[in-house]
Motif scaffolding. Structure first.
Motif, mmCIF file in Angstrom:
data_model
loop_
_atom_site.group_PDB
_atom_site.id
_atom_site.type_symbol
_atom_site.label_atom_id
_atom_site.label_comp_id
_atom_site.label_asym_id
_atom_site.label_seq_id
_atom_site.Cartn_x
_atom_site.Cartn_y
_atom_site.Cartn_z
ATOM 1 N N ALA A 160 0.835 10.960 -1.267
ATOM 2 C CA ALA A 160 1.700 10.423 -0.330
ATOM 3 C C ALA A 160 2.417 11.324 0.348
ATOM 4 C CB ALA A 160 2.600 9.024 -0.855
ATOM 5 N N ASN A 161 2.861 12.154 -0.233
ATOM 6 C CA ASN A 161 3.544 13.382 0.135
ATOM 7 C C ASN A 161 3.125 14.450 1.013
ATOM 8 O OD1 ASN A 161 6.056 12.669 -1.350
ATOM 9 N ND2 ASN A 161 5.318 13.422 -3.273
ATOM 10 N N GLN A 215 -5.081 8.260 5.684
ATOM 11 C CA GLN A 215 -3.862 8.111 5.138
ATOM 12 C C GLN A 215 -3.394 9.578 5.031
ATOM 13 O OE1 GLN A 215 -2.203 5.110 5.020
ATOM 14 N NE2 GLN A 215 -4.221 4.657 6.195
ATOM 15 N N GLY A 252 -1.364 8.165 -5.993
ATOM 16 C CA GLY A 252 -0.769 7.520 -4.674
ATOM 17 C C GLY A 252 0.718 8.532 -4.466
ATOM 18 N N ASN A 253 1.185 8.631 -5.570
ATOM 19 C CA ASN A 253 2.644 9.267 -5.533
ATOM 20 C C ASN A 253 2.669 10.997 -5.179
ATOM 21 O OD1 ASN A 253 4.088 7.303 -6.154
ATOM 22 N ND2 ASN A 253 3.949 7.727 -8.367
#
Length: 466
Positions: free
Chosen positions: A460-461, A112, A456-457
Motif C-alpha cells: 500500500a506504501n 493498485q 497489503g500493508n
C-alpha cells in the motif's frame, strides 16, 4: 492466489513531460495491446520475440491517439513474471489518459498501488525483502540510502537470512525426527554442531540488529537541532552549511521566531538541519512560542549543535558551560557538538583558551566563523564522525526496515531460548517449539511466511505503476 487479470497503470510520474510510460501486466497484456497498436512495418506483435521494441501508433476505429514505442516482455522473463507491455508515448496528460482509458475499455483493470511489484513477489521474481527494497530505492535521496537499497534489492540481506534459515531448518528436521523415535531415546542432531550453529546465528542476528541504528538514520536522515541564545549566528550557520540564504539574518535578537528546516547531504549521508528560535527569557508571546518549539525540536533531534558567540565567553563563559551541562544531563542519549562562532572577532590565543576550558566538558568541539564560512568543513567532518559508516564502506548488510528489525529481534529471542534449552538439557519436543518460532520469524522477513494483511500493508506504501 496469483491474480489472473491484466492490469494497467502509468509507470512514470503523473503530469506533462517529454515521454510517459504506460505499463500492462497479465496473461492478456500482449493480446490487449495488439488490439490498439498498429506497427508502422505491419508486424503482428503477438508473434514477436520477447524483449523487442516496435514503432507504431495507438489507434481505435481509425482514430490515431499517438505515435509510440511498444516494448514486449514475455513471462516469465519480465519484472512481474507475467507478459508485460510498456508503451512509451508523448507526455501530454491528455494522451496518457486517453490511452489508459482505451486499454481499460479493451479489458484491462486499473492497477493498485504496488501491484506490479506484488505480482513479481507472488511469481517468485523477488522475495519480500527485495520487494520492499524497490520502494526504498525509489525513495532514496542520497548515495548511502541508494547503496543500501541496491544491496538489499540484489538479495544481499535476504541471502544472509535464507542461508541461516536453511541451516536451522536442517537441524530442526533432525530434532523433529528424534520426536518420532522418542521411545528409543536416540539423538540424530549432533549437539555440539547445533550449539555452534546457534552461536553463529546469534552473532549474525546481533550484528544485523545493531546495524539498524545506522541504517535508520541513513534511510530517514539525521535531524540536527541548532540551538543557542538569540543573535549568536544560528541562522548564519544554517545558511553557511546549506551554502544558500535559507534563513533570514539580522542584528535584531529574536529574528527567528519559528523553526526553519532544510536538508544537506554530506558524503552521501543526509542531515536535516533545524534552525531554532534563540533560548532566552522573554515576555514576547510569539517569541515564547518559538522558544517552546525549540525544546520540542531538541526532543526530536538526534544531534544537538549548541552555538555561542566567542567574544562573549569572557563575560558569560560560566553561563554557557552551565547550559551545555544542562543539555548533556537532560538529553544524555543525544550527540552534542559545541560550536564557538565568530572566532574572527577574537585572537588565536583567546580561541585556544576557550578550547581548553570546554575540553573539560568532554564534548565534541568546533570553532567557526559562520559569516566568513571558516571552519564549516571541519564541522561537517565532526557531524560525519557521529555516524558509523564503516559497515557502509565495507559493503556489509545494513538493516533499514522497521519490520525486518522487529522480526530479527523476535528471532534472536527464540534462538536464545533454544540455546538455553540446549545448555540446560531441555527435551527435544520443547526445543522444537522455539525452533519453529525462530524459523517463522526468519520466514516473515523473506516472505516464506506471510498473509494478506501483511502484504497489503507493505504494498500500500508503493506508488501506482510500481
Amino acid at each position: 492466489m496469483i491474480p489472473q487479470d491484466t492490469i494497467v497503470a502509468l509507470a512514470t510520474p503523473s503530469g506533462a513531460g517529454a515521454i510517459a510510460i504506460i505499463r500492462l501486466s497479465g496473461k492478456d497484456a500482449i493480446a490487449i495491446a495488439a488490439e490498439v497498436f498498429q506497427s508502422v512495418s505491419g508486424k503482428d506483435i503477438t508473434k514477436q520475440k520477447t524483449h523487442t521494441i516496435h514503432l507504431g501508433h495507438i489507434v481505435e476505429n481509425g482514430k490515431v491517439y499517438d505515435q509510440v514505442l511498444l516494448s514486449i516482455f514475455k513471462g516469465p522473463n519480465s519484472y512481474t513474471g507475467e507478459n508485460v507491455i510498456e508503451i512509451s508515448c508523448h507526455g501530454s496528460t491528455f494522451i496518457q489518459q486517453q490511452i489508459i482509458q482505451l486499454l481499460l475499455r479493451k479489458g484491462a483493470k486499473m492497477a493498485q498501488a504496488g501491484e506490479f511489484t506484488l505480482r513479481a513477489f507472488l511469481n517468485g521474481k523477488l522475495d519480500l525483502s527485495q520487494a520492499e527494497a524497490v520502494a526504498d530505492l525509489i525513495a532514496s535521496d542520497n548515495e548511502a540510502s541508494h547503496q543500501i537499497a541496491m544491496q538489499q534489492m540484489r538479495g544481499g540481506f535476504s541471502n544472509e537470512i535464507t542461508k541461516l534459515r536453511e541451516e536451522l531448518l536442517n537441524f530442526a528436521s533432525l530434532i523433529e525426527l528424534e520426536l518420532d523415535f522418542a521411545e528409543e531415546d536416540v539423538e540424530f542432531a549432533d549437539r555440539t554442531q547445533f550449539h555452534e550453529l546457534l552461536e553463529r546465528i546469534e552473532f549474525v542476528l546481533k550484528r544485523l540488529i545493531d546495524s539498524f541504528a545506522v541504517g535508520n538514520v541513513i534511510k530517514n536522515g539525521i535531524p540536527v537541532a541548532i540551538v543557542g541564545e538569540p543573535n549568536v549566528g544560528k541562522s548564519t550557520l544554517l545558511n553557511a552549511l546549506l551554502n544558500e540564504e535559507r534563513a533570514i539574518v539580522s542584528d535584531i535578537a529574536g529574528t527567528t521566531r519559528d523553526t526553519i528546516e532544510d536538508e544537506l547531504v554530506i558524503n552521501g549521508i543526509g542531515f536535516r538541519f533545524i534552525d531554532t528560535a534563540g533560548i532566552r527569557e522573554t515576555k514576547d508571546v510569539v517569541e515564547s512560542i518559538g522558544i517552546q518549539k525549540t525544546f520540542e525540536k531538541i526532543e526530536q533531534a538526534q544531534v544537538v549543535i549548541y552555538l555561542f558567540e566567542s567574544s562573549k565567553f569572557q563575560v558569560s563563559g560560566s553561563r554557557y558551560i552551565t547550559e551545555i551541562e544542562k543539555i548533556k544531563n537532560k538529553y544524555p542519549l543525544k550527540q552534542l557538538i559545541v560550536v564557538v562562532n565568530k572566532i574572527d572577532l577574537i585572537s588565536e590565543v583567546e580561541v585556544n583558551q576557550i578550547r581548553k576550558q570546554l575540553q573539560e566538558l568532554n564534548v565534541k568541539l568546533a570553532t567557526i566563523s559562520a559569516k566568513e564560512k571558516s571552519g564549516i568543513d571541519t564541522l561537517k567532518e565532526e557531524l560525519l564522525s557521529l555516524i558509523n559508516t564503516g559497515a557502509l564502506r565495507n559493503n556489509e548488510t545494513i538493516v533499514t526496515n522497521t519490520r525486518h528489525y522487529d522480526s530479527l529481534l523476535k528471532a534472536l529471542e527464540e534462538i536464545q531460548k533454544v540455546k538455553w534449552g540446549l545448555d540446560s538439557g531441555l527435551s527435544s519436543d520443547l526445543m522444537a517449539i522455539d525452533i519453529r518460532s525462530a524459523l517463522h520469524y526468519f520466514g516473515e522477513i523473506t516472505g516464506e511466511v506471510t498473509n494478506d494483511e501483511l502484504l497489503g500493508n507493505i504494498f500500500a506504501n508503493f506508488c501506482i505503476g510500481k
